[in-house]
Design an enzyme around this catalytic site. Structure first.
Site, PDB file in Angstrom:
ATOM      1  N   ASN A 295     -32.569 -43.921  10.423  1.00 23.68           N
ATOM      2  CA  ASN A 295     -32.560 -42.729  11.275  1.00 23.68           C
ATOM      3  C   ASN A 295     -31.292 -42.597  12.121  1.00 23.68           C
ATOM      4  O   ASN A 295     -31.068 -41.577  12.769  1.00 23.68           O
ATOM      5  CB  ASN A 295     -33.816 -42.686  12.147  1.00 23.68           C
ATOM      6  CG  ASN A 295     -35.036 -42.316  11.309  1.00 23.68           C
ATOM      7  OD1 ASN A 295     -34.901 -41.894  10.164  1.00 23.68           O
ATOM      8  ND2 ASN A 295     -36.225 -42.471  11.879  1.00 23.68           N
TER       9      ASN A 295
ATOM     10  N   CYS B  92     -45.247 -30.779   6.012  1.00 18.66           N
ATOM     11  CA  CYS B  92     -44.835 -32.162   5.816  1.00 18.66           C
ATOM     12  C   CYS B  92     -46.071 -33.019   6.020  1.00 18.66           C
ATOM     13  O   CYS B  92     -47.003 -32.599   6.697  1.00 18.66           O
ATOM     14  CB  CYS B  92     -43.725 -32.445   6.817  1.00 18.66           C
ATOM     15  SG  CYS B  92     -43.598 -34.065   7.483  1.00 18.66           S
TER      16      CYS B  92
ATOM     17  N   ARG C 171     -38.012 -44.514   0.518  1.00 18.05           N
ATOM     18  CA  ARG C 171     -37.222 -43.566   1.305  1.00 18.05           C
ATOM     19  C   ARG C 171     -36.569 -44.248   2.487  1.00 18.05           C
ATOM     20  O   ARG C 171     -35.502 -43.829   2.933  1.00 18.05           O
ATOM     21  CB  ARG C 171     -38.107 -42.440   1.856  1.00 18.05           C
ATOM     22  CG  ARG C 171     -38.625 -41.505   0.804  1.00 18.05           C
ATOM     23  CD  ARG C 171     -39.375 -40.380   1.451  1.00 18.05           C
ATOM     24  NE  ARG C 171     -38.540 -39.740   2.468  1.00 18.05           N
ATOM     25  CZ  ARG C 171     -38.919 -38.732   3.210  1.00 18.05           C
ATOM     26  NH1 ARG C 171     -40.125 -38.215   3.052  1.00 18.05           N
ATOM     27  NH2 ARG C 171     -38.115 -38.211   4.103  1.00 18.05           N
TER      28      ARG C 171
HETATM   29  C1  EPZ Z   1     -37.295 -38.098  14.120  1.00 15.25           C
HETATM   30  O1  EPZ Z   1     -37.836 -36.941  13.497  1.00 15.25           O
HETATM   31  C2  EPZ Z   1     -37.344 -39.190  13.100  1.00 15.25           C
HETATM   32  N1  EPZ Z   1     -36.549 -38.799  11.950  1.00 15.25           N
HETATM   33  C3  EPZ Z   1     -38.796 -39.458  12.693  1.00 15.25           C
HETATM   34  O2  EPZ Z   1     -38.809 -40.562  11.821  1.00 15.25           O
HETATM   35  C4  EPZ Z   1     -39.595 -39.814  13.945  1.00 15.25           C
HETATM   36  O3  EPZ Z   1     -40.949 -39.969  13.609  1.00 15.25           O
HETATM   37  C5  EPZ Z   1     -39.441 -38.715  14.996  1.00 15.25           C
HETATM   38  O4  EPZ Z   1     -38.029 -38.479  15.273  1.00 15.25           O
HETATM   39  C6  EPZ Z   1     -40.122 -39.054  16.324  1.00 15.25           C
HETATM   40  O5  EPZ Z   1     -39.591 -40.250  16.840  1.00 15.25           O
HETATM   41  C7  EPZ Z   1     -35.225 -38.969  11.977  1.00 15.25           C
HETATM   42  O6  EPZ Z   1     -34.644 -39.444  12.936  1.00 15.25           O
HETATM   43  C8  EPZ Z   1     -34.474 -38.590  10.754  1.00 15.25           C
HETATM   44  P1  EPZ Z   1     -38.777 -34.726  16.613  1.00 15.25           P
HETATM   45  P2  EPZ Z   1     -37.647 -35.503  14.169  1.00 15.25           P
HETATM   46  O7  EPZ Z   1     -37.955 -33.503  16.458  1.00 15.25           O
HETATM   47  O8  EPZ Z   1     -36.378 -35.480  14.911  1.00 15.25           O
HETATM   48  C9  EPZ Z   1     -41.890 -31.184  17.403  1.00 15.25           C
HETATM   49  C10 EPZ Z   1     -39.574 -41.795   9.948  1.00 15.25           C
HETATM   50  O9  EPZ Z   1     -40.697 -42.247   9.599  1.00 15.25           O
HETATM   51  N2  EPZ Z   1     -40.753 -30.280  17.177  1.00 15.25           N
HETATM   52  O10 EPZ Z   1     -38.414 -35.687  17.664  1.00 15.25           O
HETATM   53  O11 EPZ Z   1     -37.872 -34.498  13.110  1.00 15.25           O
HETATM   54  C11 EPZ Z   1     -42.242 -31.962  16.143  1.00 15.25           C
HETATM   55  O12 EPZ Z   1     -43.062 -31.200  15.275  1.00 15.25           O
HETATM   56  C12 EPZ Z   1     -39.418 -40.417  10.507  1.00 15.25           C
HETATM   57  O13 EPZ Z   1     -38.521 -42.439   9.823  1.00 15.25           O
HETATM   58  C13 EPZ Z   1     -40.919 -28.921  17.353  1.00 15.25           C
HETATM   59  O14 EPZ Z   1     -42.010 -28.447  17.689  1.00 15.25           O
HETATM   60  O15 EPZ Z   1     -38.838 -35.480  15.186  1.00 15.25           O
HETATM   61  C14 EPZ Z   1     -42.913 -33.166  16.708  1.00 15.25           C
HETATM   62  O16 EPZ Z   1     -44.240 -32.891  17.025  1.00 15.25           O
HETATM   63  C15 EPZ Z   1     -40.581 -39.549  10.325  1.00 15.25           C
HETATM   64  N3  EPZ Z   1     -39.846 -28.099  17.114  1.00 15.25           N
HETATM   65  C16 EPZ Z   1     -42.122 -33.432  18.014  1.00 15.25           C
HETATM   66  O17 EPZ Z   1     -41.501 -32.182  18.332  1.00 15.25           O
HETATM   67  C17 EPZ Z   1     -38.623 -28.590  16.750  1.00 15.25           C
HETATM   68  O18 EPZ Z   1     -37.677 -27.794  16.579  1.00 15.25           O
HETATM   69  C18 EPZ Z   1     -41.042 -34.496  17.919  1.00 15.25           C
HETATM   70  O19 EPZ Z   1     -40.294 -34.300  16.755  1.00 15.25           O
HETATM   71  C19 EPZ Z   1     -38.455 -29.968  16.596  1.00 15.25           C
HETATM   72  C20 EPZ Z   1     -39.540 -30.811  16.817  1.00 15.25           C
END
Ligand code: EPZ
Length: 418
Positions: free
Chosen positions: A23, A116, A398
């Site tokens: 990540n 997803c 992955r």
């Molecule tokens: C990152 O995803 C990680 N991926 C994820 O790792 C990890 O689970 C997640 O952060 C939380 O720590 C990478 O770094 C590539 P968020 P990300 O935006 O950035 C909501 C793994 O297993 N949200 O912090 O996509 C979202 O739906 C993966 O390695 C919105 O509503 O997560 C979630 O509920 C899976 N709108 C929360 O915020 C947005 O525009 C946090 O998501 C963005 C997010």
């Protein structure tokens, strides 16, 4: 499709090394789009998501040279500022190219991620942030089109909720914007800090990464750089749990103990002995007796949602009742049903899972549903009686580098089969 075949019951012993962080590597690769000069990244884990990101960069116009222990990327020009649906649907992190493309090329076309396995996961916050920096955003045919022909302008962006890749996307965009950007309610994850380190080496002016407020003073151009990616805290945490669940004696090396502090505290409370025997080593000793401890996922420095499934597997072996609350994603309990097929006692109540233990797990055929869910099934299989066959391990490929080889080296009876 590959499967893992695991014979449970082996106690893990020895040393297991952590790879570079997936990540952290993903945004670092996206950041290479911000300059025409070569960027060399070391300790990039050779996992499937990374190959997908490299492919995406090649489509966009980058030249990607993958060496033994480095990846060198040069993007002389942006040929096609687009992240197509075929790639975004297999890896949501493809949306990390949005910020760099708008910043460098003045436009980007990125497919909307759609559903997803772990929840809706929209990118609305990335888009709202870019709009604050002056990008014009439209949505057509399932794609987001963002444009800023005159370049982006700095501004203050306060995220409604904390988003890791949203913070990273915006930090990259702001690095080349005119004037100052302030990101408030920013993610504080180590991966955000690592990306800031890389950008600073490339000539960006960034302060405050790792805190809730990040200041970015835009510059006209960024340059090439060399950077070593931090170690993967989720992989390290998975190995710590593997040692604990098998009552093993394992040194997890090449990690940053501070990055897994929240997990270590929970495991100590559950009765696992964990000592930091070197600045990059955690020595984990389980004695086969575990107490149930409640846990709630939180943004960093809280307990990582990416370690929730693994922790649930552990709690099936602990004495008492553990309430596990998932606060980051709305649908991240898919592993619970598969663990139950192996004999676990887990009740799901909304975003809480009540795990009653200890239960004697027995080997079964199970299906990996997402990356971290798969890891929890591997962990459960290590203590289950008899043989477990985990189907669809492409999910685990992955994000975990050679996990079966690493675990086999410390005594796990695990093999890959077609
Ligand atoms: C990152 O995803 C990680 N991926 C994820 O790792 C990890 O689970 C997640 O952060 C939380 O720590 C990478 O770094 C590539 P968020 P990300 O935006 O950035 C909501 C793994 O297993 N949200 O912090 O996509 C979202 O739906 C993966 O390695 C919105 O509503 O997560 C979630 O509920 C899976 N709108 C929360 O915020 C947005 O525009 C946090 O998501 C963005 C997010």
């Amino acid at each position: 499709m590959d499967k893992f075949v695991i014979q449970g019951g082996a106690r893990l012993e020895g040393e297991i090394a952590t790879s570079g962080s997936k990540n952290s590597a993903l945004p670092a690769i996206a950041a290479c789009l911000l300059t025409g000069e070569p960027v060399t990244l070391r300790r990039i884990p050779r996992v499937r998501d990374i190959r997908t990101m490299e492919r995406l960069l090649v489509d966009i116009g980058a030249i990607v040279d993958v060496g033994d222990d480095y990846v060198s990327i040069r993007t002389p020009a942006i040929r096609s500022p687009e992240a197509p649906y075929e790639l975004v649907k297999t890896m949501r992190a493809s949306s990390l190219v949005l910020g760099p493309l708008v910043a460098r090329a003045g436009r980007a076309r990125v497919s909307l991620p759609g559903g997803c396995a772990i929840g809706a996961r929209p990118i609305n916050l990335h888009l709202a942030g870019l709009e604050r920096l002056g990008a014009r955003i439209h949505q057509t045919h399932g794609y987001i089109e963002a444009e800023a022909p005159e370049g982006l302008r700095g501004g203050t962006v306060r995220f409604e909720r904390i988003t890791v890749t949203g913070t990273e996307d915006l930090m990259m965009a702001a690095a080349l914007a005119h004037g100052e950007t302030v990101i408030e309610n920013a993610a504080r994850e180590p991966e955000v800090q690592d990306l800031a380190q890389l950008l600073i080496k490339m000539g960006a002016r960034i302060a405050g990464a790792g805190t809730a407020t990040i200041h970015i003073q835009g510059v006209e151009k960024l340059r090439g750089a060399e950077h070593t990616i931090i170690s993967d805290r989720i992989e390290a945490g998975t190995f710590v749990v593997a040692a604990a669940i098998t009552g093993g004696d394992v040194r997890v090396t090449g990690c940053v103990p501070e990055h897994v502090q929240a997990l270590v505290e929970k495991l100590r409370a559950a009765g696992v002995e964990i000592r930091e025997t070197a600045p990059d080593t955690l020595h984990v000793r389980g004695n086969g007796r575990l107490r149930s401890v409640d846990m709630s996922t939180e943004e960093y420095p809280g307990f990582a949602t990416d370690l929730q499934a693994q922790y649930m597997a552990l709690m099936t072996q602990a004495d008492g009742q553990a309430v596990i609350t998932e606060t980051i994603f709305e649908n991240r309990f898919m592993h619970a049903q598969e663990l139950a097929r192996m004999g676990a006692d887990i009740r799901i109540e909304g975003n809480r899972a009540v795990v009653t233990g200890p239960t004697r797990l027995s080997g079964a055929g199970v299906i990996a549903s997402d990356l971290r869910a798969s890891a929890s099934l591997v962990l459960a299989a290590l203590v289950a009686r008899g043989e477990t066959v985990i189907d669809r391990v492409y999910h685990i490929d992955r994000g975990y580098e050679k996990i079966e080889e690493k675990l086999a080296r410390v005594g796990a009876r695990i093999r890959r089969s077609e």
